[in-house]
Write a protein that holds these residues in place. Structure first.
Motif, short mmCIF file in Angstrom:
data_model
loop_
_atom_site.label_atom_id
_atom_site.label_comp_id
_atom_site.label_asym_id
_atom_site.label_seq_id
_atom_site.Cartn_x
_atom_site.Cartn_y
_atom_site.Cartn_z
N UNK A 197 0.84 -1.21 0.00
CA UNK A 197 0.00 0.00 0.00
C UNK A 197 0.87 1.25 0.00
N UNK A 198 1.97 1.21 0.76
CA UNK A 198 2.83 2.39 0.91
C UNK A 198 3.47 2.80 -0.41
N UNK A 199 3.85 1.82 -1.25
CA UNK A 199 4.51 2.18 -2.52
C UNK A 199 3.57 2.90 -3.47
N UNK A 200 2.26 2.79 -3.22
CA UNK A 200 1.29 3.50 -4.05
C UNK A 200 0.96 4.89 -3.50
N UNK A 201 1.39 5.16 -2.26
CA UNK A 201 1.04 6.43 -1.61
C UNK A 201 2.24 7.32 -1.33
N UNK A 202 3.39 6.73 -1.07
CA UNK A 202 4.58 7.48 -0.70
C UNK A 202 5.49 7.60 -1.93
N UNK A 203 5.71 8.79 -2.47
CA UNK A 203 6.53 8.96 -3.68
C UNK A 203 7.94 8.40 -3.53
N UNK A 204 8.54 8.56 -2.34
CA UNK A 204 9.90 8.08 -2.14
C UNK A 204 9.95 6.55 -2.19
N UNK A 205 8.99 5.90 -1.52
CA UNK A 205 8.96 4.45 -1.55
C UNK A 205 8.59 3.93 -2.93
N UNK A 206 7.74 4.66 -3.64
CA UNK A 206 7.38 4.28 -5.01
C UNK A 206 8.62 4.29 -5.90
N UNK A 207 9.44 5.33 -5.75
CA UNK A 207 10.66 5.43 -6.55
C UNK A 207 11.65 4.33 -6.19
N UNK A 208 11.79 4.06 -4.89
CA UNK A 208 12.70 2.99 -4.44
C UNK A 208 12.24 1.63 -4.96
#
Length: 359
Positions: free
Chosen positions: A305-316
């Motif tokens: 869920x976090x990778x869809x909401x947090x831009x930094x985690x999405x990029x990582x």
């Protein structure tokens, strides 16, 4: 005329080490004194019986008891502590065991091994929460188990329909909706026995849903109590962390300060690999089986869920997915998410997306 002389026993300041191999109907007890192995015997599963025996046999001694963590929880430790006897609960995997002990595994051998290792100072106790924290943990774990039971029942109902060759006239997204359940209840199978089986599954499902609803209400009430409210709000500021995930973290981890660093926390959760090293050869076997499966499950689910909401985690996640499988990349994201949780929890500050934990 013979005179008898009463010998007064005095074990003041002497250390008495006790190993317990606990079972439902009896305990195996092995006692070491300063002179070595003293006695091995069985007793009823009652801490007060052991306490009375130690005080009667070794008056004035300093008593130390150890048993392995398992299905008996911490009530034995709590009662012995209340009776004034120091008691340690140790992880079974942390007890040094010889090859001979592995091949000759009996209750007396296990109890003697524990007592000897306690005497040698080679055992380390696990963290023992307060009784209220254990009860809160039990509530959250029970709810998670009920969710699994509900999923299992749903799969069993679908398997029954598949076995009988009955097609489901609903899209997958509509499964278990109100209309789908109405269709199931109205469904008449060719054979009365098959219909009875389906009805039984549906009744179990309704009962399970009612249990889940009740436990969810109790969980939410607990989350809004004075004990948990502020930390729940803090953790929910992190993308991917909802009320249930926050409560799982709080009742399972309890005190973030007991983990010296992020690696210790990841090791407890189970987000570290099993490694075999011999000479110049090192073999990585995947994630360790020694884990808190409750936290491990929710933190990985929260990562998706976090990778869809947090831009930094999405990029990582996008960068990591280019050089490894997405499932493996998510383990790295889960570690990053744990770093954010640790920072927010320890500092009492809501999460800011501009902050990058140093891991």
């Amino acid at each position: 005329m013979h005179r008898t002389q009463n010998t007064i026993l005095d074990f003041t300041d002497q250390r008495i080490d006790v190993g317990l191999d606990v079972h439902k109907k009896s305990w195996k007890v092995v006692i070491y004194t300063q002179r070595g192995l003293f006695k091995s015997f069985s007793q009823d599963p009652d801490p007060s019986i052991l306490a009375k025996y130690l005080r009667r046999t070794f008056p004035g001694g300093q008593y130390y008891v150890v048993y392995e963590a398992g299905c008996f929880g911490f009530w034995i430790q709590q009662q012995l502590q209340t009776l004034g006897i120091d008691c340690m609960v140790t992880h079974p995997g942390d007890v040094p065991t010889t090859d001979k002990q592995k091949k000759r595994k009996t209750d007396p051998v296990d109890a003697q091994k524990l007592a000897a290792e306690l005497r040698a100072g080679r055992l380390e106790g696990i963290y023992i929460p307060a009784a209220t924290a254990i009860a809160d943990r039990m509530l959250i774990r029970t709810r998670m188990k009920i969710v699994k039971n509900q999923t299992r029942l749903k799969n069993q109902i679908k398997s029954l329909l598949t076995f009988l060759g009955i097609a489901i006239p609903f899209e997958p997204a509509q499964h278990w909706s109100g209309r789908f359940l109405q269709w199931l209840h109205a469904l008449e199978l060719p054979d009365p026995s098959a219909t009875a089986s389906l009805k039984a599954y549906l009744q179990l499902l309704e009962h399970t849903k009612a249990q889940l609803l009740q436990l969810t209400r109790q969980m939410r009430q607990l989350a809004r109590s004075d004990l948990y409210r502020s930390n729940v709000d803090l953790l929910r500021s992190i993308p991917g962390i909802g009320e249930l995930t926050a409560m799982v973290l709080l009742v399972e981890l309890i005190d973030m300060n007991r983990f010296k660093n992020l690696d210790k926390l990841c090791g407890y959760v189970g987000l570290v690999p099993d490694v075999e090293s011999s000479g110049d050869t090192t073999k990585v076997k995947g994630l360790t089986n020694r884990a808190n499966t409750y936290v491990k499950h929710v933190i990985i689910e929260a990562g998706w869920i976090a990778v869809a909401k947090d831009p930094m985690l999405m990029s990582d996640f996008a960068r990591l997915s280019q050089r490894m499988k997405k499932q493996h990349a998510m383990i790295r994201i889960a570690r990053k998410l744990l770093a954010r949780i640790r920072f927010v929890w320890q500092n009492g500050q809501p999460y800011q997306c501009s902050y990058t934990p140093n891991i």
